[in-house]
Scaffold this motif. Structure first.
Motif, short mmCIF file in Angstrom:
data_model
loop_
_atom_site.label_atom_id
_atom_site.label_comp_id
_atom_site.label_asym_id
_atom_site.label_seq_id
_atom_site.Cartn_x
_atom_site.Cartn_y
_atom_site.Cartn_z
N LYS A 1 91.76 71.81 -11.47
CA LYS A 1 90.66 71.41 -12.35
C LYS A 1 91.18 70.56 -13.51
N GLY B 1 83.00 71.04 -10.80
CA GLY B 1 81.82 71.42 -10.02
C GLY B 1 81.19 70.26 -9.27
N GLU C 1 85.15 72.14 -16.36
CA GLU C 1 84.38 72.87 -15.36
C GLU C 1 83.28 72.00 -14.76
N HIS C 2 82.67 71.17 -15.60
CA HIS C 2 81.60 70.29 -15.12
C HIS C 2 82.13 69.33 -14.06
N ASP D 1 84.35 73.10 -21.02
CA ASP D 1 83.08 72.86 -20.33
C ASP D 1 83.10 71.55 -19.55
N ASN E 1 77.72 72.26 -18.82
CA ASN E 1 78.12 73.59 -18.37
C ASN E 1 77.28 74.68 -19.05
N ARG E 2 75.96 74.40 -19.18
CA ARG E 2 74.99 75.34 -19.76
C ARG E 2 75.28 75.66 -21.22
#
Length: 246
Positions: A129, A233, A229-230, A226, A97-98
């Protein structure tokens, strides 16, 4: 053959297996090994930076059931993060997640502490999520449960009460079973790390202690977020919550 002679021969065999093969089959993961573990777990579980899962199993003795040990007591007695604390562990960062993290992590259950190296499932997920991440985390953690099951199913002595023996004797017996299991995995071509590429020797430093970094709760929750979220996505069909799920 008398029972006592059989037990003594078995112990000599286990000691010989451990002394001969522990360097190869009980070695600590190197930088190359960790990269391969990251790749394998991300491909299978879609979780970058995952080293593996942690759990504990109890060995029965003839004195009665296992003592009142839990995962935290086992962890406190374990040298699991000693290389990190002494500055001798491989430095293998990863990004998700950057955001970049310094070290990999283990999947654990709720009883473990909120350390930066542990990732738990959401106990009470509140949105899709979190439900997706809970499904993925719990599915990935089944690997460690299967590993215990396979080990006990293959070497029945682990699944039976131990006789009155010293801890060193019991330890070598279990280590011998693990080594033989790893040999079988390697010979069948199913090992993740087929080639051993060592790291340069690094001397321990008494001035380095990474324990505060390992125990950092902020990093723990950032990594948790993170990874959630990863996975969200990626839009993986098998992680989508069921419509009838509450």
């Amino acid at each position: 053959m008398a029972g006592r002679t059989s037990r003594e021969c078995l112990q000599i065999f286990c000691d010989a297996i451990v002394d001969t093969y522990k360097t190869e089959y009980l070695r600590k993961p190197t930088t190359h090994d960790l990269h391969r573990l990251f790749e394998a777990h991300e491909e299978r579980h879609h979780l970058p930076g995952m080293i593996g899962s942690l759990d504990c199993t109890h060995l029965h003795t003839f004195f009665g059931p296992p003592s009142a040990l839990n995962d935290i007591n086992v962890l406190q007695q374990s040298p699991l993060f000693l290389p990190e604390r002494m500055g001798t562990a491989p430095y293998v960062p990863f990004s998700v997640n950057r955001r970049t993290y310094r070290r990999g992590y283990y999947l654990v259950d709720d009883i473990y502490l909120t350390w930066s190296t542990f990732v738990k499932a959401y106990k009470y997920p509140t949105n899709e999520k979190e439900k997706m991440f809970k499904t993925a985390q719990e599915a990935a953690r089944k690997d460690i449960e299967r590993a215990f099951g396979v080990l006990k199913g293959k070497w029945h002595i682990i699944d039976r009460p131990f006789r009155q023996r010293s801890l060193g004797t019991i330890r070598n017996l279990v280590y011998a079973c693990v080594i033989l299991h790893n040999m079988i995995i390697q010979d069948s071509g199913r090992a993740i790390c087929l080639v051993h590429i060592g790291n340069p020797v690094v001397r321990p430093s008494s001035h380095r202690d990474a324990l505060p970094e390992i125990q950092d709760e902020e990093t723990h929750f950032c990594l948790w977020y993170d990874l959630t979220e990863h996975l969200a996505g990626l839009n993986l069909p098998h992680l989508q919550p069921n419509d009838d799920e509450e």
